[in-house]
Design an enzyme around this catalytic site. Structure first.
Site, PDB file in Angstrom:
ATOM      1  N   HIS A  90       2.748   8.805  -9.439  1.00  0.00           N
ATOM      2  CA  HIS A  90       4.062   8.133  -9.059  1.00  0.00           C
ATOM      3  C   HIS A  90       3.894   6.662  -8.638  1.00  0.00           C
ATOM      4  O   HIS A  90       3.682   6.404  -7.403  1.00  0.00           O
ATOM      5  CB  HIS A  90       4.885   8.528  -7.981  1.00  0.00           C
ATOM      6  CG  HIS A  90       5.292   9.977  -8.062  1.00  0.00           C
ATOM      7  ND1 HIS A  90       6.499  10.300  -8.588  1.00  0.00           N
ATOM      8  CD2 HIS A  90       4.951  11.307  -8.255  1.00  0.00           C
ATOM      9  CE1 HIS A  90       6.998  11.436  -8.561  1.00  0.00           C
ATOM     10  NE2 HIS A  90       5.943  12.344  -8.500  1.00  0.00           N
ATOM     11  N   GLU A 105       5.863   4.323  -8.597  1.00  0.00           N
ATOM     12  CA  GLU A 105       7.271   3.609  -7.808  1.00  0.00           C
ATOM     13  C   GLU A 105       7.057   4.154  -6.510  1.00  0.00           C
ATOM     14  O   GLU A 105       7.546   3.421  -5.554  1.00  0.00           O
ATOM     15  CB  GLU A 105       8.363   4.338  -8.313  1.00  0.00           C
ATOM     16  CG  GLU A 105       8.760   5.645  -7.843  1.00  0.00           C
ATOM     17  CD  GLU A 105       7.929   6.719  -8.396  1.00  0.00           C
ATOM     18  OE1 GLU A 105       8.091   7.865  -7.942  1.00  0.00           O
ATOM     19  OE2 GLU A 105       7.126   6.561  -9.590  1.00  0.00           O
ATOM     20  N   CYS A 117       5.878  11.925 -13.428  1.00  0.00           N
ATOM     21  CA  CYS A 117       5.790  13.046 -12.978  1.00  0.00           C
ATOM     22  C   CYS A 117       6.532  14.191 -13.727  1.00  0.00           C
ATOM     23  O   CYS A 117       6.271  14.558 -14.993  1.00  0.00           O
ATOM     24  CB  CYS A 117       6.164  13.195 -11.513  1.00  0.00           C
ATOM     25  SG  CYS A 117       5.494  14.570 -10.581  1.00  0.00           S
TER      26      CYS A 117
END
Length: 326
Positions: free
Chosen positions: A249, A251, A138
């Protein structure tokens, strides 16, 4: 005859324990990799709502877990340091992750200044034959475009907040390092399911890369459209260096549980998130840097800090590691 037999045994041992690239032997993978995650200055919101005055920087804990879940350990990399510090720490770790967030690129001694110094050092390391990977997620993805363009503005405003979408792969994406070994089932998920979580207000586009003269520096691997129809680059890699960028993202799929954010947590979303974590850590296994002593290593690891639960305070993160001035 005895000499011949010994020679055969030696070559058999080398063949078993080494891999070859361009006809040269490489060492065994580093199975104790350590990744440095760059801290970033606290946003105005974090300072007012979450961080007492004594804290100045942070790392969202989801990035730490993302790396740990793929079999590596983490050390924080401090912002606001001189080049000697970054050169020293990069020579002790095996890769760097630039996390997402809200840091400004024009702030002195902040996230972008540190990232630019890290980029220059890592670039030279790789040119000197020392394999050293970087992954930007990001904001970190945007930072990679920014530093490769020698800090010329490389973004435009866009609207991709809480947008969960599949990837639109570009032609030839399977020839990239990032997707060369990807399995067909992961490709199908990425192409057909809404498994990439996007939370960005800036985009990097093909036209911007042309304007900054960096089109030839990147291999664009996927494209997407924001909520207003603007096409943006969602993944790319540097053409010659092991530097990778994801605008989305992975994660968050695994470790962020804030309600109302449209973060995918189904089994397909978990599979693709784990793919990206495993890929990057495997890249770091190709690097054999280490700390000068086990004592120094242990004192540098993220385990010396405790994450704070921030999910009850309207934060975008369930947990954060918060740091005093270093």
């Amino acid at each position: 005859m005895f000499v011949q037999s010994v020679t055969v045994v030696i070559f058999a041992f080398l063949a078993l324990h080494c891999t070859t690239i361009s006809g040269q032997f490489d060492p065994e993978p580093n199975n104790r990799p350590i990744i440095g995650i760059l801290t970033q200055e606290a946003s105005i919101y974090l300072k007012k709502k979450l961080l007492p005055e004594k804290y100045s920087s942070y790392i969202a804990a989801s990035y730490v877990k993302f790396i740990e879940g793929a079999g590596a350990r983490v050390v924080p990399i401090w912002i606001g340091k001189d080049e000697a510090y970054y050169r020293d720490i990069l020579n002790k770790i095996n890769g760097v992750l630039w996390p997402g967030g809200t840091a400004l690129f024009n702030r002195n001694n902040g996230y972008a200044d540190a990232g630019y110094t890290i980029y220059k050092i890592a670039k030279q390391m790789n040119k000197d034959g020392d394999y050293f990977p970087i992954l930007g997620i990001c904001l970190g993805f945007e930072l990679l475009a920014h530093v490769v363009a020698n800090r010329v503005e490389s973004r435009r405003k866009c609207n991709s907040l809480s947008q969960t979408i599949p990837l639109n792969f570009t032609s030839g994406y399977r020839e990239s390092r990032l997707f060369n070994d990807i399995s067909d089932d992961i490709v199908e998920i990425l192409e057909t399911k809404k498994v990439t979580a996007n939370f960005h207000q800036f985009c990097v586009t093909k036209n911007i890369l042309k304007q900054t003269g960096t089109s030839n520096e990147f291999r664009i691997l996927s494209l997407n459209n924001d909520l207003d129809g603007i096409e943006f680059i969602s993944s790319f890699e540097h053409v010659t260096l092991p530097f990778y960028g994801l605008q989305f993202h992975p994660e968050k799929n695994l470790y962020e549980w804030i309600l109302g954010k449209k973060i995918p947590h189904g089994k397909n979303a978990i599979k693709v998130a784990q793919y990206f974590a495993n890929f990057f850590v495997n890249e770091a296994r190709k690097n054999v840097h280490e700390f000068s002593s086990k004592k120094e290593e242990l004192e540098s690891l993220i385990y010396n800090y405790q994450p704070t639960y921030t999910g009850l305070k309207n934060s975008s993160f369930v947990q954060c590691y918060m740091f005093k001035n270093k």
